[in-house]
Design an enzyme around this catalytic site. Sequence first.
Site, PDB file in Angstrom:
ATOM      1  CB  CYS A 261       8.336   1.122 -19.838  1.00  0.00           C
ATOM      2  SG  CYS A 261       8.786   2.064 -18.405  1.00  0.00           S
ATOM      3  CB  ILE A 262       4.206   0.373 -23.652  1.00  0.00           C
ATOM      4  CG1 ILE A 262       3.926   0.016 -25.116  1.00  0.00           C
ATOM      5  CG2 ILE A 262       3.331   1.514 -23.204  1.00  0.00           C
ATOM      6  CD1 ILE A 262       2.509  -0.487 -25.378  1.00  0.00           C
ATOM      7  CG  LEU A 263       9.478   3.612 -27.095  1.00  0.00           C
ATOM      8  CD1 LEU A 263       9.031   5.077 -27.025  1.00  0.00           C
ATOM      9  CD2 LEU A 263      10.991   3.540 -26.911  1.00  0.00           C
ATOM     10  CB  THR A 264       5.500   2.715 -30.857  1.00  0.00           C
ATOM     11  OG1 THR A 264       4.548   1.796 -30.315  1.00  0.00           O
ATOM     12  CG2 THR A 264       5.675   2.439 -32.329  1.00  0.00           C
ATOM     13  NE  ARG A 270      -2.766   8.004 -34.031  1.00  0.00           N
ATOM     14  CZ  ARG A 270      -3.504   9.078 -34.124  1.00  0.00           C
ATOM     15  NH1 ARG A 270      -2.956  10.243 -34.252  1.00  0.00           N
ATOM     16  NH2 ARG A 270      -4.818   9.003 -34.096  1.00  0.00           N
ATOM     17  CE1 TYR A 273       4.626  -2.789 -36.576  1.00  0.00           C
ATOM     18  CE2 TYR A 273       4.796  -0.445 -37.059  1.00  0.00           C
ATOM     19  CZ  TYR A 273       4.927  -1.751 -37.455  1.00  0.00           C
ATOM     20  OH  TYR A 273       5.367  -2.042 -38.714  1.00  0.00           O
ATOM     21  N   GLY A 274       1.474   0.038 -31.229  1.00  0.00           N
ATOM     22  CA  GLY A 274       1.220   0.226 -29.790  1.00  0.00           C
ATOM     23  C   GLY A 274       0.107  -0.691 -29.315  1.00  0.00           C
ATOM     24  CE  LYS A 275      -5.813   1.662 -30.560  1.00  0.00           C
ATOM     25  NZ  LYS A 275      -6.658   2.101 -31.668  1.00  0.00           N
ATOM     26  CD  GLU A 295       5.606   0.470 -13.037  1.00  0.00           C
ATOM     27  OE1 GLU A 295       6.024  -0.690 -13.189  1.00  0.00           O
ATOM     28  OE2 GLU A 295       6.348   1.437 -12.829  1.00  0.00           O
TER      29      GLU A 295
HETATM   30  N1  ACO Z   1      -2.215  11.804 -31.284  1.00  0.00           N
HETATM   31  C1  ACO Z   1      -3.455  11.386 -30.996  1.00  0.00           C
HETATM   32  N2  ACO Z   1      -3.777  10.105 -30.683  1.00  0.00           N
HETATM   33  C2  ACO Z   1      -2.756   9.242 -30.644  1.00  0.00           C
HETATM   34  C3  ACO Z   1      -1.423   9.597 -30.940  1.00  0.00           C
HETATM   35  C4  ACO Z   1      -1.177  10.953 -31.269  1.00  0.00           C
HETATM   36  N3  ACO Z   1       0.071  11.367 -31.568  1.00  0.00           N
HETATM   37  N4  ACO Z   1      -0.633   8.512 -30.825  1.00  0.00           N
HETATM   38  C5  ACO Z   1      -1.450   7.490 -30.463  1.00  0.00           C
HETATM   39  N5  ACO Z   1      -2.719   7.950 -30.353  1.00  0.00           N
HETATM   40  C6  ACO Z   1      -3.900   7.179 -29.926  1.00  0.00           C
HETATM   41  C7  ACO Z   1      -4.829   6.924 -31.062  1.00  0.00           C
HETATM   42  O1  ACO Z   1      -6.119   6.703 -30.538  1.00  0.00           O
HETATM   43  C8  ACO Z   1      -4.252   5.639 -31.613  1.00  0.00           C
HETATM   44  O2  ACO Z   1      -5.196   4.882 -32.306  1.00  0.00           O
HETATM   45  P1  ACO Z   1      -5.572   5.270 -33.846  1.00  0.00           P
HETATM   46  O3  ACO Z   1      -4.288   5.533 -34.552  1.00  0.00           O
HETATM   47  O4  ACO Z   1      -6.298   4.073 -34.331  1.00  0.00           O
HETATM   48  O5  ACO Z   1      -6.434   6.494 -33.742  1.00  0.00           O
HETATM   49  C9  ACO Z   1      -3.859   4.906 -30.361  1.00  0.00           C
HETATM   50  O6  ACO Z   1      -3.454   5.904 -29.437  1.00  0.00           O
HETATM   51  C10 ACO Z   1      -2.731   3.902 -30.475  1.00  0.00           C
HETATM   52  O7  ACO Z   1      -2.146   3.953 -31.714  1.00  0.00           O
HETATM   53  P2  ACO Z   1      -1.053   2.884 -32.127  1.00  0.00           P
HETATM   54  O8  ACO Z   1      -0.612   3.197 -33.514  1.00  0.00           O
HETATM   55  O9  ACO Z   1      -1.528   1.499 -31.847  1.00  0.00           O
HETATM   56  O10 ACO Z   1       0.090   3.194 -31.041  1.00  0.00           O
HETATM   57  P3  ACO Z   1       1.572   3.665 -31.274  1.00  0.00           P
HETATM   58  O11 ACO Z   1       2.350   2.622 -32.010  1.00  0.00           O
HETATM   59  O12 ACO Z   1       1.625   5.031 -31.801  1.00  0.00           O
HETATM   60  O13 ACO Z   1       2.113   3.604 -29.754  1.00  0.00           O
HETATM   61  C11 ACO Z   1       2.507   4.551 -27.639  1.00  0.00           C
HETATM   62  C12 ACO Z   1       1.449   4.192 -28.667  1.00  0.00           C
HETATM   63  C13 ACO Z   1       3.304   3.289 -27.271  1.00  0.00           C
HETATM   64  C14 ACO Z   1       1.871   5.086 -26.380  1.00  0.00           C
HETATM   65  C15 ACO Z   1       3.444   5.607 -28.300  1.00  0.00           C
HETATM   66  O14 ACO Z   1       2.724   6.792 -28.480  1.00  0.00           O
HETATM   67  C16 ACO Z   1       4.698   5.904 -27.514  1.00  0.00           C
HETATM   68  O15 ACO Z   1       5.662   5.145 -27.549  1.00  0.00           O
HETATM   69  N6  ACO Z   1       4.718   7.059 -26.804  1.00  0.00           N
HETATM   70  C17 ACO Z   1       5.895   7.480 -26.066  1.00  0.00           C
HETATM   71  C18 ACO Z   1       6.109   6.637 -24.844  1.00  0.00           C
HETATM   72  C19 ACO Z   1       4.877   6.567 -23.972  1.00  0.00           C
HETATM   73  O16 ACO Z   1       4.241   7.563 -23.672  1.00  0.00           O
HETATM   74  N7  ACO Z   1       4.571   5.346 -23.514  1.00  0.00           N
HETATM   75  C20 ACO Z   1       3.477   5.082 -22.585  1.00  0.00           C
HETATM   76  C21 ACO Z   1       3.907   5.411 -21.207  1.00  0.00           C
HETATM   77  S1  ACO Z   1       2.841   4.737 -19.999  1.00  0.00           S
HETATM   78  C22 ACO Z   1       3.479   3.173 -19.666  1.00  0.00           C
HETATM   79  O17 ACO Z   1       4.559   2.893 -20.120  1.00  0.00           O
HETATM   80  C23 ACO Z   1       2.735   2.220 -18.844  1.00  0.00           C
END
Ligand code: ACO
Length: 395
Positions: A261-264, A270, A273-275, A295
């Site tokens: 699982c991954i979460l920011t 945005r 941190y996710g990347k 997963e």
């Molecule tokens: N709208 C559109 N694109 C988005 C959005 C959004 N709200 N959020 C992220 N993205 C895309 C973009 O392409 C973004 O890159 P960019 O900002 O350069 O355009 C890219 O994803 C990643 O952006 P980051 O800033 O590196 O990622 P972030 O810190 O926002 O974390 C994450 C991404 C972890 C998926 C976050 O959105 C999150 O925690 N979501 C809720 C939990 C979740 O869904 N986790 C993944 C489940 S699957 C698994 O766990 C295996």
Amino acid sequence: MLEQLDLDSVETYIDEKVEDKATSLKMTRHQKRKIDETHVKSIEGLMSGLCLSSLILIQWRLILMKRWRTSLEEVSYTWSFQATSLKMTRHQKRKIDETHVKGHEELDAASLREHEEITKVKNIATIELGRYEIETWYFSPFPPEYNDSLKLYFCEFCLNFLKSKEQLQRHTKKCDLKHPPGDEIYRSGTLSMFEVDGKKNKVYGQNLCYLAKLFLDHKTLYYDVDLFLFYILCECDDRGCHMVGYFSKEKHSEESYNLACILTLPPYQRKGYGKFLIAFSYELSKKEGKVGTPEKPLSDLGLLSYRGYWTRVLLDILKKHKSNISIKELSDMTAIKADDILSTLQTLDLIQYRKGQHVICADPKVLDRHLKAAGRGGLEVNVSKLIWTPYKEQG
Ligand code: ACO
Ligand code: ZN
């Protein structure tokens, strides 16, 4: 009382209770979100005072138990809400969860749909964590005594959750943590990563799972945190190391998962941190000398983030690499599983099938266009600052 009931009647009973609860919850959702007390004629001892999420969990357990043909003795055991009460391996659990997701036809489809509908209803509306008040996204099965609270107060360091600000303040006076438990395995500038072993820090692991589920839709909440390592990303200042996000990883994965699982946390999303977390998970795989994959299923945001990461990493290599390169070579260089490389390049229309072989066709202009569309690179992992050895079972 319980011994006199059969599993079907218990399930029907609970289905009804869940429906009542869900209806009452939905009706008042935009008003006070107050959950009514349940008044039960039979099996009151067990059921009275239980709120929606308790019922859902019981209902869910019952569905599982019916499939597993477990006995009523086990049913009564699950009432106690022990997290690890179903004695299944994680693999078996996942199989069941997958069956529930995919194999609707094999199950009591109505109960399943109902369960899915109900768990879409949020139980906790907001949380307070460090400097932030955060609106939640999804249902999370907190222990029953917390389900009459619309807001929960988390200690940002040990992740204990409390029902009031006063309780949190009392806790803060006693809690001497200023960062997550476990080992700091990375520090670069103000960014730190801590590795927390779920077996050594069980309560922390469980608290983190409750917290994370508030923002994760279709991930199952695993209570058997013993089997996981948690990697906590923190921003550090003179007040301590504040959690920004995390990922979990199975200690041993048959499916070569390098991230479960991954979460920011929403206030930090945005910002790259996710990347960073994704890149970090691959750096750990490189140190293990393995390829990895997240997963499944991925959430929409998870897939967007992964696609962005994979695109950037792979296309950067393709741009620099003048001669032919195979998917296997790309996989060895990046620790990205070959399937994910293939699907990424196929999505970008960079793969052609010639003479029985997949061939990468990489026109530099096309690569530039895709790279531009893949978003920003995210925060960089400074590999020289990672001090880590792969997990080894002790004893
Ligand atoms: N709208 C559109 N694109 C988005 C959005 C959004 N709200 N959020 C992220 N993205 C895309 C973009 O392409 C973004 O890159 P960019 O900002 O350069 O355009 C890219 O994803 C990643 O952006 P980051 O800033 O590196 O990622 P972030 O810190 O926002 O974390 C994450 C991404 C972890 C998926 C976050 O959105 C999150 O925690 N979501 C809720 C939990 C979740 O869904 N986790 C993944 C489940 S699957 C698994 O766990 C295996
Ligand atoms: Zn604390």
